[in-house]
Design a protein around this motif. Structure first.
Motif, PDB file in Angstrom:
ATOM      1  N   LEU A 182       0.973 -19.316   1.546  1.00 33.18           N
ATOM      2  CA  LEU A 182       1.290 -17.925   1.235  1.00 33.18           C
ATOM      3  C   LEU A 182       1.627 -17.137   2.499  1.00 33.18           C
ATOM      4  CD1 LEU A 182      -1.380 -16.879  -1.427  1.00 33.18           C
ATOM      5  CD2 LEU A 182       0.926 -17.719  -1.791  1.00 33.18           C
ATOM      6  N   LEU A 183       0.814 -17.299   3.521  1.00 41.09           N
ATOM      7  CA  LEU A 183       1.007 -16.528   4.746  1.00 41.09           C
ATOM      8  C   LEU A 183       2.300 -16.921   5.454  1.00 41.09           C
ATOM      9  CD1 LEU A 183      -2.689 -16.584   5.965  1.00 41.09           C
ATOM     10  CD2 LEU A 183      -1.415 -14.588   5.150  1.00 41.09           C
ATOM     11  N   ASP A 184       2.622 -18.210   5.428  1.00 41.06           N
ATOM     12  CA  ASP A 184       3.881 -18.668   6.022  1.00 41.06           C
ATOM     13  C   ASP A 184       5.060 -17.970   5.346  1.00 41.06           C
ATOM     14  OD1 ASP A 184       6.132 -20.131   6.879  1.00 41.06           O
ATOM     15  OD2 ASP A 184       4.961 -21.954   7.109  1.00 41.06           O
ATOM     16  N   TRP A 220      -2.405  -1.325   1.879  1.00 37.61           N
ATOM     17  CA  TRP A 220      -3.342  -2.412   1.585  1.00 37.61           C
ATOM     18  C   TRP A 220      -2.701  -3.785   1.794  1.00 37.61           C
ATOM     19  CZ3 TRP A 220      -1.205   0.728  -2.112  1.00 37.61           C
ATOM     20  CH2 TRP A 220      -0.439   0.113  -3.112  1.00 37.61           C
ATOM     21  N   GLY A 221      -1.394  -3.877   1.594  1.00 38.05           N
ATOM     22  CA  GLY A 221      -0.715  -5.131   1.912  1.00 38.05           C
ATOM     23  C   GLY A 221      -0.816  -5.438   3.388  1.00 38.05           C
ATOM     24  N   ASP A 222      -0.592  -4.418   4.225  1.00 37.13           N
ATOM     25  CA  ASP A 222      -0.747  -4.588   5.670  1.00 37.13           C
ATOM     26  C   ASP A 222      -2.164  -5.030   6.015  1.00 37.13           C
ATOM     27  OD1 ASP A 222       1.862  -3.775   5.995  1.00 37.13           O
ATOM     28  OD2 ASP A 222       1.372  -1.810   6.850  1.00 37.13           O
ATOM     29  N   PHE A 223      -3.156  -4.385   5.375  1.00 32.38           N
ATOM     30  CA  PHE A 223      -4.543  -4.719   5.696  1.00 32.38           C
ATOM     31  C   PHE A 223      -4.851  -6.179   5.378  1.00 32.38           C
ATOM     32  CE2 PHE A 223      -8.842  -5.508   4.188  1.00 32.38           C
ATOM     33  CZ  PHE A 223      -9.561  -5.262   5.346  1.00 32.38           C
ATOM     34  N   PHE A 224      -4.542  -6.625   4.176  1.00 29.34           N
ATOM     35  CA  PHE A 224      -4.912  -7.980   3.800  1.00 29.34           C
ATOM     36  C   PHE A 224      -4.118  -9.023   4.578  1.00 29.34           C
ATOM     37  CE2 PHE A 224      -6.778  -5.766   0.149  1.00 29.34           C
ATOM     38  CZ  PHE A 224      -8.037  -6.346   0.165  1.00 29.34           C
ATOM     39  N   LEU A 225      -2.863  -8.728   4.899  1.00 31.08           N
ATOM     40  CA  LEU A 225      -2.115  -9.648   5.754  1.00 31.08           C
ATOM     41  C   LEU A 225      -2.758  -9.731   7.131  1.00 31.08           C
ATOM     42  CD1 LEU A 225       0.275 -11.457   6.467  1.00 31.08           C
ATOM     43  CD2 LEU A 225       1.585  -9.375   6.990  1.00 31.08           C
TER      44      LEU A 225
END
Length: 332
Positions: free
Chosen positions: A277-279, A311-316
């Motif tokens: 997912l992170l890739d 929140w997307g920035d935070f969890f990434l």
């Protein structure tokens, strides 16, 4: 930046870029809370009190402070976290999102005291008859709702002082949300019939699955619960980055749901799945200046459907920080 053994060489630069974006955001937002940013200009829409997302901005500031080890960054995180105090007594289950994620990475006695106050306030709002902390009235509408976004953050917050209430809160939402044939993310309690399903958010809502998976991951770690394998299988999406609504597969994506899922998978020990997912997020959806785009705030109203979301920035950032060892996956 040095790379951590066993971690792909793109992880550390990605974290550097995303946290660099935090400094740009802080300068633009000033004393307000960022909510979502335009995908073209990068300009933020902000709120005065933070709404349900304020804790994620505090969490990002704490991640930046830990990363830079600069006193000024730490002071900014301390000040912002203190501004979450007004939410302690607000009648909303999103206190989990606000006051857990806003304090979990903090290392000050004041933040610990704020988290403890919040936990006791949420314990006081727990309704044993319903088996959960109701959604509440702070944002309008009926108070006696069970909504999936009232579960993440609330589980670890309650678990810190009342594990039985935390487990009950999660179990009731699992019972309601994971029906045999479909998902239902919101329920209204009515006398004398009991729980009545609501159609908002819709069954295909991307963050419904992500939020509940995150809460399950926290329960496995903090409550010693058995790994609910069946629930996990149903909650992990087939697509690395899911559509904002599965009923509209050609519509906008929701990268924030993928970032939440990545953190949940890291907590569950599914490291390789999280890395996939992170890739995808880093190499497809993160700009050179650290903005995670293609998040969808609210598809139904057409609000911020391809945007950067706080929140997307935070969890990434949190997932990347966990991979580099800057934080423990179970810290927040």
């Amino acid at each position: 930046m040095d790379t951590t053994p066993g971690v792909p060489d793109w992880v550390a630069p990605a974290l550097e870029s995303v946290l660099g974006r935090v400094s740009v955001t802080a300068a633009e937002a000033g004393d307000r809370f960022p909510l979502f940013a335009d995908p073209g200009s990068g300009r933020w829409t902000t709120t005065g009190r933070g709404s349900w997302t304020g804790g994620f901005w505090a969490g990002l500031l704490w991640l930046r402070a830990r990363h830079t080890d600069q006193g000024t960054d730490r002071e900014a995180a301390v000040r912002l976290t203190g501004r979450l105090t007004d939410w302690v007594d607000a009648d909303t289950a999103t206190r989990g999102l606000i006051l857990w994620y806003g304090t979990a990475l903090a290392d000050t006695p004041e933040a610990a005291a704020l988290r403890d106050r919040a936990a006791h306030a949420c314990q006081g709002a727990y309704d044993p008859r319903l088996g959960l902390v109701p959604w509440g009235s702070a944002f309008g509408g009926p108070r006696l709702l069970a909504r999936v976004d009232g579960v993440p953050g609330m589980v670890p917050l309650l678990a810190s002082i009342d594990p039985r209430a935390a487990e009950s809160h999660l179990r009731r939402h699992l019972e309601l949300c994971l029906r045999e044939d479909s998902f239902c993310w919101s329920w209204r309690y009515e006398e004398p019939v009991g729980w009545v399903p609501c159609d908002d958010p819709p069954p295909g809502w991307s963050r419904g699955r992500a939020w509940l998976l995150l809460a399950v991951a926290d329960a496995v770690h903090r409550l010693g619960a058995d790994d609910p394998a069946n629930a996990i299988r149903r909650l992990v999406p087939e697509d690395a980055v899911p559509p904002a609504d599965a009923a509209h597969p050609a519509g906008p994506l929701d990268t924030s749901a993928a970032a939440i899922t990545a953190v949940a998978l890291l907590k569950l020990g599914h490291r390789e799945d999280a890395m996939v997912l992170l890739d995808d997020l880093v190499h497809t959806h993160v700009t050179d200046d650290g903005r995670l785009l293609n998040g969808c705030y609210d598809l139904a109203s057409g609000t911020a459907t391809h945007h950067e979301l706080v929140w997307g920035d935070f969890f990434l950032a949190y997932a990347l920080a966990a991979l580099t060892g800057l934080v423990d996956p179970h810290e927040a």
